[in-house]
Design a protein around this motif. Structure first.
Motif, PDB file in Angstrom:
ATOM      1  N   TYR A 153       0.879  -1.166   0.000  1.00 29.03           N
ATOM      2  CA  TYR A 153       0.000   0.000   0.000  1.00 29.03           C
ATOM      3  C   TYR A 153       0.915   1.213   0.000  1.00 29.03           C
ATOM      4  CZ  TYR A 153      -3.579   3.325   1.645  1.00 29.03           C
ATOM      5  OH  TYR A 153      -4.439   4.403   1.778  1.00 29.03           O
ATOM      6  N   ASP A 173      -9.002  -3.160   4.021  1.00 25.23           N
ATOM      7  CA  ASP A 173      -9.394  -1.939   4.736  1.00 25.23           C
ATOM      8  C   ASP A 173      -8.257  -0.912   4.724  1.00 25.23           C
ATOM      9  OD1 ASP A 173     -10.991  -0.202   6.147  1.00 25.23           O
ATOM     10  OD2 ASP A 173     -10.553  -1.081   8.111  1.00 25.23           O
ATOM     11  N   GLN A 174      -7.664  -0.713   3.565  1.00 24.92           N
ATOM     12  CA  GLN A 174      -6.565   0.261   3.454  1.00 24.92           C
ATOM     13  C   GLN A 174      -7.126   1.684   3.471  1.00 24.92           C
ATOM     14  OE1 GLN A 174      -5.089  -1.092  -0.334  1.00 24.92           O
ATOM     15  NE2 GLN A 174      -3.405  -2.235   0.593  1.00 24.92           N
ATOM     16  N   ARG A 175      -6.435   2.569   4.173  1.00 20.72           N
ATOM     17  CA  ARG A 175      -6.867   3.970   4.175  1.00 20.72           C
ATOM     18  C   ARG A 175      -5.724   4.874   4.601  1.00 20.72           C
ATOM     19  NH1 ARG A 175      -8.806   6.069   9.244  1.00 20.72           N
ATOM     20  NH2 ARG A 175      -8.522   4.583  10.947  1.00 20.72           N
ATOM     21  N   ARG A 176      -5.786   6.101   4.119  1.00 22.62           N
ATOM     22  CA  ARG A 176      -4.857   7.146   4.548  1.00 22.62           C
ATOM     23  C   ARG A 176      -5.466   7.855   5.743  1.00 22.62           C
ATOM     24  NH1 ARG A 176      -4.021  12.574   4.200  1.00 22.62           N
ATOM     25  NH2 ARG A 176      -1.862  13.289   3.885  1.00 22.62           N
ATOM     26  N   ASP A 178      -6.510  10.818   7.638  1.00 20.96           N
ATOM     27  CA  ASP A 178      -6.806  12.197   7.246  1.00 20.96           C
ATOM     28  C   ASP A 178      -6.249  13.197   8.259  1.00 20.96           C
ATOM     29  OD1 ASP A 178      -8.225  11.314   5.025  1.00 20.96           O
ATOM     30  OD2 ASP A 178     -10.114  11.207   6.142  1.00 20.96           O
ATOM     31  N   ASN A 183       1.861  11.552   4.587  1.00 22.64           N
ATOM     32  CA  ASN A 183       1.011  10.391   4.341  1.00 22.64           C
ATOM     33  C   ASN A 183       1.223   9.346   5.432  1.00 22.64           C
ATOM     34  OD1 ASN A 183      -0.091  11.386   1.919  1.00 22.64           O
ATOM     35  ND2 ASN A 183       1.729  10.750   0.787  1.00 22.64           N
ATOM     36  N   LEU A 185      -0.503   5.736   6.789  1.00 26.19           N
ATOM     37  CA  LEU A 185      -1.332   4.702   6.201  1.00 26.19           C
ATOM     38  C   LEU A 185      -1.775   3.672   7.232  1.00 26.19           C
ATOM     39  CD1 LEU A 185       0.872   4.040   3.038  1.00 26.19           C
ATOM     40  CD2 LEU A 185      -0.822   5.857   3.404  1.00 26.19           C
ATOM     41  N   ALA A 187      -3.965  -0.305   7.499  1.00 26.82           N
ATOM     42  CA  ALA A 187      -4.574  -1.453   6.829  1.00 26.82           C
ATOM     43  C   ALA A 187      -4.739  -2.563   7.849  1.00 26.82           C
ATOM     44  CB  ALA A 187      -3.713  -1.923   5.653  1.00 26.82           C
ATOM     45  N   HIS A 227      -6.658   9.430  15.761  1.00 28.26           N
ATOM     46  CA  HIS A 227      -6.876   8.267  14.892  1.00 28.26           C
ATOM     47  C   HIS A 227      -6.675   6.970  15.662  1.00 28.26           C
ATOM     48  CE1 HIS A 227      -7.535  10.143  11.016  1.00 28.26           C
ATOM     49  NE2 HIS A 227      -6.482  10.921  11.179  1.00 28.26           N
TER      50      HIS A 227
END
Length: 319
Positions: A153, A173-176, A178, A183, A185, A187, A227
């Motif tokens: 990823y 369920d990969q996502r950056r 916010d 960046n 990441l 997952a 997060h």
């Protein structure tokens, strides 16, 4: 006359060293706001030695009250550092072992074949790469790294922005994340003995010299903490360049809800990882692994040519 001057000079030196030690204790526990406090907080481990020197200075002057005061401050400083040297109970012998690795490629300048050799040696299950430019990503994908960890990823970027998360097992369920400057990441992947582990490739904002950058770095860590706190319960591992040391409260604030620092758990001691491109070598530990549902058993670093960070390698056991 000479004896009096010597005593006065000794007292001045000792008091300055003692004041620095007291300041170091305060800096360890108070929230940092900007570079004015972030930078000196990085030197808290050094204050153990300088305050011990104050004890010796006062003892040579037979100023026993000041000796006692300085000794108390040394004790307080040791309290802040002892967790890094005291290991947690060892996991069960049959617990599956997992290896994770973090490497900062320094705006893509790091030696990827050398990194591939390290990966081949330690055989990690998860790798977090920071400061990955598009060109560096192409070199990584063309190397043996992706043969060992084929699930990638990647959000590369110019400068320090790019980050890559590589795993042996497939990711979902990969996502950056916010709201962060760079960046970051996340997952979900399956690890030996630890299915459905959420893994994060972290690169928090750096408190580089300049007006306002320290405040941005602290805010970025706060966003990361938000997060992490919103993650579902269960196993998680966050790996990368946090741009903060153990002594920074905004880093330790991440260690809640069962989340622990790997160096703390493994009793790894002082593990400086940055900067490697200076005469004195690395003097601060800003690369970390934090986790929940695992026990860290070993923390080590490796040299990576072309990078200003050492590679961080951590062994974990699922519990």
């Amino acid at each position: 006359m000479m004896g009096k001057a010597f005593r006065i000079g000794g007292l001045v030196i000792g008091l300055l060293l003692l004041a620095a030690g007291i300041a170091a204790v305060v800096l360890h526990f108070v929230p940092q706001r900007g570079n004015l406090t972030i930078y000196p907080t990085s030197a808290v481990p050094l204050a153990v030695l300088t305050t011990l020197a104050a004890v010796l200075v006062f003892a040579s002057l037979r100023s026993w009250i000041l000796v006692a005061l300085a000794a108390v401050v040394v004790g307080a400083l040791l309290v802040t550092q002892i967790p890094l040297w005291r290991s947690a109970p060892a996991p069960a012998a049959e617990a599956p072992r997992i290896t994770v690795l973090s490497a900062n490629l320094t705006v893509g300048a790091a030696d990827v074949p050398a990194l591939a050799a390290i990966v081949g040696d330690v055989k990690p299950d998860v790798v977090s790469l920071q400061e990955v430019t598009p060109e560096a990503l192409a070199r990584v994908q063309a190397s043996s790294i992706t043969a060992a960890l084929p699930n990638v990823y990647a959000i590369p970027g110019n400068g320090a922005a790019g980050t890559v998360l590589l795993t042996r097992a497939p990711q979902r369920d990969q996502r950056r994340l916010d709201g962060m400057i760079l960046n970051n990441l996340a997952a979900v992947t399956d690890l030996p003995g630890a299915r459905d582990t959420r893994v994060l490739a972290v690169h928090s904002g750096a408190p580089i010299p300049g007006r306002g950058y320290g405040e941005i770095a602290v805010k970025d860590m706060s966003v990361l903490r938000g997060h992490v706190e919103q993650l579902p319960s269960g196993r998680m591992i966050a790996i990368g360049d946090f741009n903060a040391t153990w002594d920074h409260k905004h880093y330790r604030d991440l260690l809640r809800g069962g989340i622990v620092d790997a160096t703390d758990q493994a009793g790894g001691g002082w593990k400086p990882t940055y900067p490697t491109d200076r005469v004195l070598g690395p003097v601060v530990g800003i690369d970390h692994v934090i986790s929940r549902g695992f026990v860290a058993t070993d923390v080590a670093t490796r040299t990576l040519p072309g990078s200003d960070h050492r590679v961080l390698v951590v062994k974990l056991a699922a519990n």
